[in-house]
Design a protein around this motif. Structure first.
Motif, PDB file in Angstrom:
ATOM      1  N   VAL A 228      -6.503  18.964   8.722  1.00 22.98           N
ATOM      2  CA  VAL A 228      -5.314  18.333   9.287  1.00 22.98           C
ATOM      3  C   VAL A 228      -5.634  17.333  10.392  1.00 22.98           C
ATOM      4  N   GLY A 229      -6.408  17.750  11.411  1.00 20.12           N
ATOM      5  CA  GLY A 229      -6.670  16.874  12.553  1.00 20.12           C
ATOM      6  C   GLY A 229      -7.301  15.549  12.151  1.00 20.12           C
ATOM      7  N   THR A 230      -8.447  15.624  11.503  1.00 20.74           N
ATOM      8  CA  THR A 230      -9.140  14.411  11.076  1.00 20.74           C
ATOM      9  C   THR A 230      -8.354  13.702   9.979  1.00 20.74           C
ATOM     10  N   GLY A 231      -7.648  14.479   9.148  1.00 24.06           N
ATOM     11  CA  GLY A 231      -6.859  13.878   8.088  1.00 24.06           C
ATOM     12  C   GLY A 231      -5.746  12.990   8.613  1.00 24.06           C
ATOM     13  N   LEU A 232      -5.093  13.405   9.690  1.00 21.18           N
ATOM     14  CA  LEU A 232      -4.049  12.582  10.295  1.00 21.18           C
ATOM     15  C   LEU A 232      -4.622  11.269  10.826  1.00 21.18           C
ATOM     16  N   ILE A 233      -5.800  11.348  11.423  1.00 19.98           N
ATOM     17  CA  ILE A 233      -6.460  10.131  11.902  1.00 19.98           C
ATOM     18  C   ILE A 233      -6.804   9.229  10.717  1.00 19.98           C
TER      19      ILE A 233
ATOM     20  N   ILE B  49      -9.345   7.154  21.013  1.00 22.66           N
ATOM     21  CA  ILE B  49      -7.910   7.286  21.271  1.00 22.66           C
ATOM     22  C   ILE B  49      -7.476   8.740  21.105  1.00 22.66           C
ATOM     23  N   SER B  50      -8.003   9.414  20.096  1.00 20.24           N
ATOM     24  CA  SER B  50      -7.641  10.820  19.885  1.00 20.24           C
ATOM     25  C   SER B  50      -8.076  11.678  21.066  1.00 20.24           C
ATOM     26  N   GLY B  51      -9.275  11.418  21.578  1.00 21.55           N
ATOM     27  CA  GLY B  51      -9.750  12.168  22.737  1.00 21.55           C
ATOM     28  C   GLY B  51      -8.948  11.868  23.984  1.00 21.55           C
TER      29      GLY B  51
ATOM     30  N   VAL C  18       1.266  23.619  21.557  1.00 19.42           N
ATOM     31  CA  VAL C  18       0.184  22.887  20.889  1.00 19.42           C
ATOM     32  C   VAL C  18      -0.807  23.846  20.242  1.00 19.42           C
ATOM     33  N   ALA C  19      -1.131  24.934  20.920  1.00 22.40           N
ATOM     34  CA  ALA C  19      -2.063  25.906  20.352  1.00 22.40           C
ATOM     35  C   ALA C  19      -1.517  26.508  19.062  1.00 22.40           C
ATOM     36  N   LYS C  20      -0.205  26.670  18.992  1.00 21.35           N
ATOM     37  CA  LYS C  20       0.407  27.260  17.800  1.00 21.35           C
ATOM     38  C   LYS C  20       0.443  26.307  16.613  1.00 21.35           C
TER      39      LYS C  20
ATOM     40  N   GLY D 290      -3.539  13.328  15.634  1.00 24.15           N
ATOM     41  CA  GLY D 290      -4.710  14.028  15.108  1.00 24.15           C
ATOM     42  C   GLY D 290      -5.533  14.646  16.214  1.00 24.15           C
ATOM     43  N   GLY D 291      -5.689  13.920  17.337  1.00 18.52           N
ATOM     44  CA  GLY D 291      -6.444  14.454  18.466  1.00 18.52           C
ATOM     45  C   GLY D 291      -5.817  15.713  19.040  1.00 18.52           C
ATOM     46  N   LEU D 292      -4.487  15.763  19.074  1.00 13.61           N
ATOM     47  CA  LEU D 292      -3.792  16.957  19.567  1.00 13.61           C
ATOM     48  C   LEU D 292      -4.003  18.142  18.620  1.00 13.61           C
ATOM     49  N   PHE D 293      -4.023  17.887  17.326  1.00  6.75           N
ATOM     50  CA  PHE D 293      -4.293  18.968  16.371  1.00  6.75           C
ATOM     51  C   PHE D 293      -5.741  19.461  16.494  1.00  6.75           C
ATOM     52  N   LEU D 294      -6.669  18.546  16.718  1.00 11.73           N
ATOM     53  CA  LEU D 294      -8.068  18.947  16.904  1.00 11.73           C
ATOM     54  C   LEU D 294      -8.225  19.783  18.170  1.00 11.73           C
TER      55      LEU D 294
END
Length: 392
Positions: A54-59, A79-81, A160-162, A295-299
């Motif tokens: 999901v995280g990288t996929g969104l990016i 930007i994600s970081g 966010v953790a959830k 994506g960064g928030l999901f990572l």
């Protein structure tokens, strides 16, 4: 059925391969690793795989928009970081409500992407150069935001953790999503067929629409069954699929999306057709920045922390590789948001297989690089074939 097979053969000869190559690669990867370890295709591993993409996929979805213009965005990792760092510092260190910090984090990506898109469109400096400068600038800003500590741990019980830890445990939820997805595919394909037939354009047959719907149903309900055998449907996967579907509609069903494809086909022709190249380019990089932030928030959610290493490493390479491997053309004008999903599935499937079989990471890089190279070669050959048939 014969008509469907004939149409498929014609498309392959004309270089319109679509997602066929990546689906075959994914099948080979799954069969290979399943033969090496029977637990590879277990519900637990596939569930973890569905969250990991999901995280990288969104990016990568944001990268698809940029590649459709024939450009490249090298700043998405930074930007994600930066977005994750802004969220973490505001929420954890400064006590800002989580929802507000989340909005500011996403807007951080939107603003940085817009700034880059504006610079590229206004100055006509190659996107490669502008986003390379952005990579360094946003990474430096992230380090400044994190400060001396360098690491911020997120609240494990927070919103966010959830994002990556919550599962819909009721079986009906996963099957309901599968049913909605199947219905949406049928309605979309049938509506497109009717519209094309009404104006005398080439269109799919009813058999082709039925076949596509049947394949979607088998995949959707099969995935739902497997996920329900573990913990149910992951919230992260549901959000991912909804966002990919929404952006796919934006690209393929709206005036803006048609402008993006037009610019990717020929930017000079787009200018002569009085399209607003400036606004489209700026908007595309704004989308890329926004998706990088999300994506960064999901990572960050996946590891419940943000550090100085966030957004670095192989993240940028994997995001670009996912879009290209999935079928988005490096030459612009061809690809969909689902390309990022398929490409990310291939990359993460290889990574998961390497982990479950205790294969050295070096081998993973070699295999992923080989798949990426093959995807680029197929893309080039496909384009040459289309040119030979007068379709490029």
């Amino acid at each position: 059925m014969r008509r469907v097979l004939t149409l498929l053969e014609r498309k392959v000869r004309a270089g319109e391969l679509g997602s066929l190559p990546v689906v075959l690669v994914l099948a080979v990867v799954w069969i290979t690793f399943q033969s090496l370890n029977p637990n590879y295709l277990s519900p637990r591993n596939l569930s973890n795989l569905s969250v990991d993409i999901v995280g990288t996929g969104l990016i990568a979805v944001g990268i698809v928009f940029v590649l459709l213009l024939g450009e490249l965005d090298l700043s998405v990792g930074s930007i994600s970081g930066l977005a994750a760092a802004v969220f973490a510092v505001l929420n954890v260190n400064n006590g800002v409500p989580e929802w507000l910090a989340l909005v500011v984090g996403v807007l951080t990506g939107t603003v940085t992407g817009t700034v880059q898109g504006f610079s590229i469109a206004r100055t006509r400096v190659p996107a490669f150069v502008v986003t390379l400068a952005g990579l360094l600038t946003w990474n430096g800003l992230m380090l400044a935001v994190l400060g001396d500590s360098g690491t911020v741990n997120l609240d494990e019980n927070g919103l966010v953790a959830k994002l990556t830890s919550y599962y819909f445990t009721q079986d009906a939820v996963a099957y309901g999503v599968a049913a909605v997805a199947t219905g949406a595919v049928f309605l979309g394909a049938d509506l497109d067929r009717r519209r094309r037939r009404a104006v005398g354009m080439p269109h799919r047959s009813s058999a082709a629409v039925g076949l596509r719907t049947a394949v979607t149903a088998v995949i959707a309900f099969g995935v739902a069954y497997l996920l329900n055998r573990f913990q149910g449907l992951p919230l992260a996967l549901l959000i991912f699929l909804v966002m990919v579907s929404g952006l796919d509609i934006l690209l393929r069903r709206t005036h803006y999306g048609r402008q993006v494809y037009a610019l990717g086909g020929s930017i000079e022709a787009a200018r002569r057709a009085s399209l607003s190249v400036f606004r489209v380019q700026t908007a595309v990089f704004a989308v890329s920045g926004t998706m990088a932030a999300i994506g960064g928030l999901f990572l960050a959610s996946r590891i419940t922390s943000v550090s100085q290493g966030s957004g670095s490493g192989v993240l940028l390479v994997n995001a670009i590789a996912a879009a290209v491997i999935g079928g988005t053309s490096l030459f612009g004008g061809r690809g969909t948001t689902w390309s990022a999903v398929l490409g990310m599935l291939v990359i993460q499937s290889i990574s998961s297989g390497m982990a479950i079989t205790d294969t050295p990471p070096a081998v993973q890089f070699v295999i992923t690089g080989g798949v990426l190279f093959a995807a680029v070669v197929i893309d080039a050959l496909s384009r040459h074939s289309q040119e030979a048939h007068g379709r490029a």
